[in-house]
Design a protein around this motif. Structure first.
Motif, short mmCIF file in Angstrom:
data_model
loop_
_atom_site.label_atom_id
_atom_site.label_comp_id
_atom_site.label_asym_id
_atom_site.label_seq_id
_atom_site.Cartn_x
_atom_site.Cartn_y
_atom_site.Cartn_z
N ALA A 22 0.82 -1.20 0.00
CA ALA A 22 0.00 0.00 0.00
C ALA A 22 0.86 1.25 0.00
O ALA A 22 1.77 1.39 0.80
CB ALA A 22 -0.91 -0.01 1.22
N GLY A 23 0.57 2.16 -0.93
CA GLY A 23 1.23 3.44 -0.95
C GLY A 23 2.71 3.40 -1.24
O GLY A 23 3.46 4.21 -0.72
N THR A 24 3.14 2.46 -2.06
CA THR A 24 4.57 2.31 -2.36
C THR A 24 4.82 2.56 -3.84
O THR A 24 4.08 2.10 -4.69
CB THR A 24 5.05 0.89 -2.00
N VAL A 25 5.89 3.31 -4.12
CA VAL A 25 6.31 3.52 -5.50
C VAL A 25 6.78 2.17 -6.04
O VAL A 25 7.61 1.51 -5.43
CB VAL A 25 7.45 4.56 -5.57
N ASN A 79 11.04 9.02 -0.35
CA ASN A 79 11.12 8.82 -1.80
C ASN A 79 10.25 7.70 -2.33
O ASN A 79 9.84 7.73 -3.48
CB ASN A 79 12.57 8.55 -2.21
N CYS A 80 10.00 6.68 -1.50
CA CYS A 80 9.38 5.46 -2.01
C CYS A 80 7.94 5.22 -1.54
O CYS A 80 7.30 4.30 -2.03
CB CYS A 80 10.24 4.26 -1.64
N LYS A 81 7.46 5.98 -0.62
CA LYS A 81 6.07 5.84 -0.17
C LYS A 81 5.25 6.98 -0.75
O LYS A 81 5.79 8.03 -1.12
CB LYS A 81 5.98 5.86 1.36
N THR A 82 3.94 6.80 -0.81
CA THR A 82 3.05 7.82 -1.35
C THR A 82 1.85 8.03 -0.43
O THR A 82 1.55 7.17 0.40
CB THR A 82 2.54 7.43 -2.75
N GLY A 83 1.20 9.15 -0.61
CA GLY A 83 -0.05 9.44 0.07
C GLY A 83 0.06 9.47 1.58
O GLY A 83 1.10 9.82 2.14
N ASP A 85 0.30 7.08 3.71
CA ASP A 85 1.34 6.19 4.23
C ASP A 85 2.65 6.95 4.35
O ASP A 85 3.33 6.89 5.37
CB ASP A 85 1.57 4.99 3.30
N ARG A 86 3.00 7.65 3.29
CA ARG A 86 4.25 8.40 3.27
C ARG A 86 4.26 9.45 4.38
O ARG A 86 5.21 9.54 5.16
CB ARG A 86 4.46 9.07 1.93
N ASP A 87 3.20 10.24 4.44
CA ASP A 87 3.15 11.33 5.41
C ASP A 87 3.25 10.84 6.85
O ASP A 87 4.03 11.37 7.63
CB ASP A 87 1.87 12.15 5.23
N ARG A 92 6.52 9.95 11.73
CA ARG A 92 6.99 9.07 12.81
C ARG A 92 8.51 8.97 12.82
O ARG A 92 9.15 8.99 13.88
CB ARG A 92 6.37 7.68 12.71
N LEU A 93 9.10 8.88 11.65
CA LEU A 93 10.56 8.81 11.58
C LEU A 93 11.19 10.13 12.02
O LEU A 93 12.23 10.12 12.67
CB LEU A 93 11.01 8.42 10.17
N ASP A 94 10.56 11.25 11.69
CA ASP A 94 11.06 12.54 12.18
C ASP A 94 11.07 12.57 13.71
O ASP A 94 12.02 13.03 14.32
CB ASP A 94 10.22 13.70 11.64
N GLY A 95 9.99 12.06 14.32
CA GLY A 95 9.94 11.98 15.78
C GLY A 95 11.00 11.06 16.35
O GLY A 95 11.62 11.37 17.38
N ALA A 96 11.23 9.94 15.67
CA ALA A 96 12.25 8.99 16.13
C ALA A 96 13.64 9.61 16.04
O ALA A 96 14.45 9.46 16.96
CB ALA A 96 12.18 7.71 15.29
N ILE A 97 13.89 10.34 14.96
CA ILE A 97 15.18 11.01 14.80
C ILE A 97 15.38 12.01 15.93
O ILE A 97 16.46 12.07 16.54
CB ILE A 97 15.27 11.69 13.41
N GLU A 98 14.35 12.76 16.24
CA GLU A 98 14.44 13.73 17.33
C GLU A 98 14.70 13.04 18.67
O GLU A 98 15.54 13.49 19.46
CB GLU A 98 13.13 14.53 17.38
N ASP A 99 14.00 11.94 18.94
CA ASP A 99 14.20 11.19 20.19
C ASP A 99 15.61 10.64 20.30
O ASP A 99 16.24 10.73 21.36
CB ASP A 99 13.20 10.03 20.30
#
Length: 111
Positions: A22-25, A79-83, A85-87, A92-99
């Motif tokens: 789902a939602g993958t390029v 780059n590889c997810k869409t819609g 799912d991507r957002d 979530r990854l931005d939050g993980a990077i911050e943590d």
């Protein structure tokens, strides 16, 4: 911060193990990169879990590896997810990077 990193690892595992359909390029590069990022995140998460009782340089190195793996994962998901799912996954990854960055700042000396 230790608790936040454990929660972050759980979230990362869910993100990286999410359905690749789902939602993958649909490109060979994205299929390859998503498979590789899933394996890389699993490896670094497992290493960080085994170092829960570790101190100093060993723990900091694991945090740094997790940080780099998460930054790479974010770029691939962007780059590889869409819609939606991507957002949601990029958020979530931005939050993980911050943590993880916070854990590094709190626990590790600058080298």
């Amino acid at each position: 911060m230790k608790l936040a990193c454990c929660a972050t690892l759980a979230a990362l595992t869910l993100i990286c193990c999410a359905s690749a359909h789902a939602g993958t390029v649909e490109s060979a590069a994205c299929k390859r990169d998503l498979t590789a990022v899933s394996a890389g995140m699993s490896e670094s998460s497992a290493r960080l879990k085994t170092l829960a009782k570790a101190r100093g340089d060993e723990r900091c190195e694991a945090y740094r590896e997790q940080f780099l793996a998460t930054v790479r994962a974010r770029a691939i998901f962007a780059n590889c997810k869409t819609g939606p799912d991507r957002d949601s996954e990029v958020d979530r990854l931005d939050g993980a990077i911050e943590d993880i960055n916070g854990a590094i700042a709190e626990s590790c000396t600058v080298q």
